[in-house]
Design an enzyme around this catalytic site. Structure first.
Site, mmCIF file in Angstrom:
data_model
loop_
_atom_site.group_PDB
_atom_site.id
_atom_site.type_symbol
_atom_site.label_atom_id
_atom_site.label_comp_id
_atom_site.label_asym_id
_atom_site.label_seq_id
_atom_site.Cartn_x
_atom_site.Cartn_y
_atom_site.Cartn_z
ATOM 1 N N ASN A 9 0.865 -1.174 0.000
ATOM 2 C CA ASN A 9 0.000 0.000 0.000
ATOM 3 C C ASN A 9 0.906 1.229 0.000
ATOM 4 O O ASN A 9 1.525 1.536 1.013
ATOM 5 C CB ASN A 9 -0.877 -0.037 1.267
ATOM 6 C CG ASN A 9 -1.661 1.233 1.454
ATOM 7 O OD1 ASN A 9 -1.763 2.055 0.551
ATOM 8 N ND2 ASN A 9 -2.216 1.403 2.646
ATOM 9 N N LYS A 11 0.094 4.276 -0.170
ATOM 10 C CA LYS A 11 -0.520 5.454 0.462
ATOM 11 C C LYS A 11 -0.333 6.679 -0.452
ATOM 12 O O LYS A 11 -0.331 6.517 -1.666
ATOM 13 C CB LYS A 11 0.056 5.673 1.864
ATOM 14 C CG LYS A 11 0.016 4.376 2.681
ATOM 15 C CD LYS A 11 0.244 4.580 4.141
ATOM 16 C CE LYS A 11 0.195 3.217 4.828
ATOM 17 N NZ LYS A 11 0.153 3.324 6.267
ATOM 18 N N HIS A 95 -9.321 0.941 5.099
ATOM 19 C CA HIS A 95 -8.031 1.158 5.766
ATOM 20 C C HIS A 95 -8.241 2.090 6.969
ATOM 21 O O HIS A 95 -9.048 3.020 6.908
ATOM 22 C CB HIS A 95 -7.023 1.772 4.785
ATOM 23 C CG HIS A 95 -5.633 1.769 5.335
ATOM 24 N ND1 HIS A 95 -5.204 2.717 6.237
ATOM 25 C CD2 HIS A 95 -4.600 0.925 5.147
ATOM 26 C CE1 HIS A 95 -3.949 2.441 6.571
ATOM 27 N NE2 HIS A 95 -3.559 1.361 5.923
ATOM 28 N N GLU A 97 -6.617 4.500 8.039
ATOM 29 C CA GLU A 97 -6.434 5.937 7.768
ATOM 30 C C GLU A 97 -7.699 6.524 7.140
ATOM 31 O O GLU A 97 -8.029 7.694 7.360
ATOM 32 C CB GLU A 97 -5.198 6.138 6.874
ATOM 33 C CG GLU A 97 -3.910 5.921 7.673
ATOM 34 C CD GLU A 97 -2.728 5.406 6.883
ATOM 35 O OE1 GLU A 97 -2.739 5.468 5.643
ATOM 36 O OE2 GLU A 97 -1.770 4.914 7.523
ATOM 37 N N GLU A 164 -5.032 -5.178 10.632
ATOM 38 C CA GLU A 164 -4.051 -4.108 10.809
ATOM 39 C C GLU A 164 -4.329 -3.374 12.122
ATOM 40 O O GLU A 164 -5.124 -2.423 12.141
ATOM 41 C CB GLU A 164 -4.134 -3.126 9.647
ATOM 42 C CG GLU A 164 -3.823 -3.739 8.303
ATOM 43 C CD GLU A 164 -3.257 -2.704 7.350
ATOM 44 O OE1 GLU A 164 -2.155 -2.916 6.844
ATOM 45 O OE2 GLU A 164 -3.908 -1.667 7.135
ATOM 46 N N GLY A 170 2.575 2.224 10.745
ATOM 47 C CA GLY A 170 3.498 3.340 10.582
ATOM 48 C C GLY A 170 4.205 3.740 11.869
ATOM 49 O O GLY A 170 4.821 4.802 11.936
ATOM 50 N N SER A 208 3.691 -2.047 10.309
ATOM 51 C CA SER A 208 5.146 -2.054 10.519
ATOM 52 C C SER A 208 5.813 -3.381 10.153
ATOM 53 O O SER A 208 6.713 -3.848 10.849
ATOM 54 C CB SER A 208 5.486 -1.651 11.957
ATOM 55 O OG SER A 208 5.032 -0.332 12.209
HETATM 56 P P1 PGA Z 1 3.019 0.331 7.588
HETATM 57 O O1 PGA Z 1 1.551 0.467 6.948
HETATM 58 O O2 PGA Z 1 3.645 -0.903 6.987
HETATM 59 O O3 PGA Z 1 3.712 1.580 7.200
HETATM 60 O O4 PGA Z 1 2.828 0.192 9.055
HETATM 61 C C1 PGA Z 1 0.734 -0.646 6.748
HETATM 62 C C2 PGA Z 1 -0.579 -0.194 6.179
HETATM 63 O O5 PGA Z 1 -1.035 0.911 6.494
HETATM 64 O O6 PGA Z 1 -1.212 -0.926 5.402
#
Ligand code: PGA
Length: 239
Positions: A9, A11, A95, A97, A164, A170, A208
């Site tokens: 992803n 983003k 997601h 976010e 997640e 992140g 992460s």
């Molecule tokens: P990250 O994001 O690997 O940066 O933690 C994962 C995601 O948001 O799908």
């Protein structure tokens, strides 16, 4: 045995030029990797250029979001039909976010999943608890609510679930393999209990994931893949 599935992803990262450069150097590195499904989800503006490079390969193309109407006066939104015509075969929905910054509820997620499936798009449905919810021992309650709300009236064909935990996204704070497996087991049991066809559905872990921790996460029996954000260099993860 379900085939491992590694998804990236991106983003809100990478311009069209950066997309072209990245995929051009990525493709030769993964051309012989067929024992794992690989998916890239660039931003909308890079879908066209990504599709041009990926269309004759085994790498799947996804969008990171979709709107829940087919067409109309929805300034700034993108319909599922537009994603299909841009070459997407998958879309990420729900997601954290999107839930956090754009106030997407399970009801909205559910509408998006339905319209995406009606248009033939496969869906990666993201679910996961916040740190506070975990500390209050509400993880399973949250997963139950998200699964029942998001999958209301939805059959499991064409669905992948990504667990997640929000506190791991992140942050560099990954769930331990045991924590991931425990949540995945809960999700698997929930699906088996409430839906037909859960056997073939894959559950990915996201939050992460790095070259250092992917192996131990994937070694867990219920972890069938990863949804990777920050560690964009998937090739390292595929080794
Ligand atoms: P990250 O994001 O690997 O940066 O933690 C994962 C995601 O948001 O799908």
């Amino acid at each position: 045995m379900r085939k491992p599935f590694i998804s990236a992803n991106w983003k809100m990262n990478k311009t069209s030029e950066e997309t072209k450069d990245f995929i051009s150097s990525f493709l030769p590195l993964v051309k012989d990797v067929t024992e794992v499904d690989i998916l890239i989800a660039p931003p909308f503006t890079s879908l066209g250029i990504a599709y041009g490079l990926l269309k004759d390969t085994h790498i799947k193309l996804a969008a990171q979001n979709v709107f829940y109407e087919e067409k109309g006066a929805f300034t700034g939104e993108i319909s599922p039909g537009m994603l299909v015509s841009a070459g997407c075969s998958f879309v990420i929905i729900g997601h954290s976010e999107r839930r956090q910054y754009f106030k997407e509820t399970d009801e909205v997620v559910n509408k998006k999943i339905k319209i995406a499936r009606n248009n033939g798009l496969e869906v990666i449905l993201c679910i996961g608890e916040s740190l506070q919810e975990r500390e209050e021992n509400k993880t399973f309650e949250v997963l139950d609510k998200q699964l029942s709300g998001s999958l209301n009236g939805v059959s499991l064909e064409g669905i992948t679930v990504a667990y997640e935990p929000i506190w791991a996204i992140g942050t560099g704070k990954t769930a331990t393999p045991g924590q991931a497996n425990e949540a995945h087991t809960y999700i698997r049991d929930w699906l088996n209990k409430n839906r037909e066809g859960a056997d073939t559905l894959r559950i990915l872990y996201g939050g992460s994931v790095t070259p250092e921790n992917i192996e131990s996460l994937m070694a867990e029996p219920e972890v069938e893949g990863a949804l990777v954000g920050g560690a964009l260099n998937l090739t390292v993860l595929l080794k």
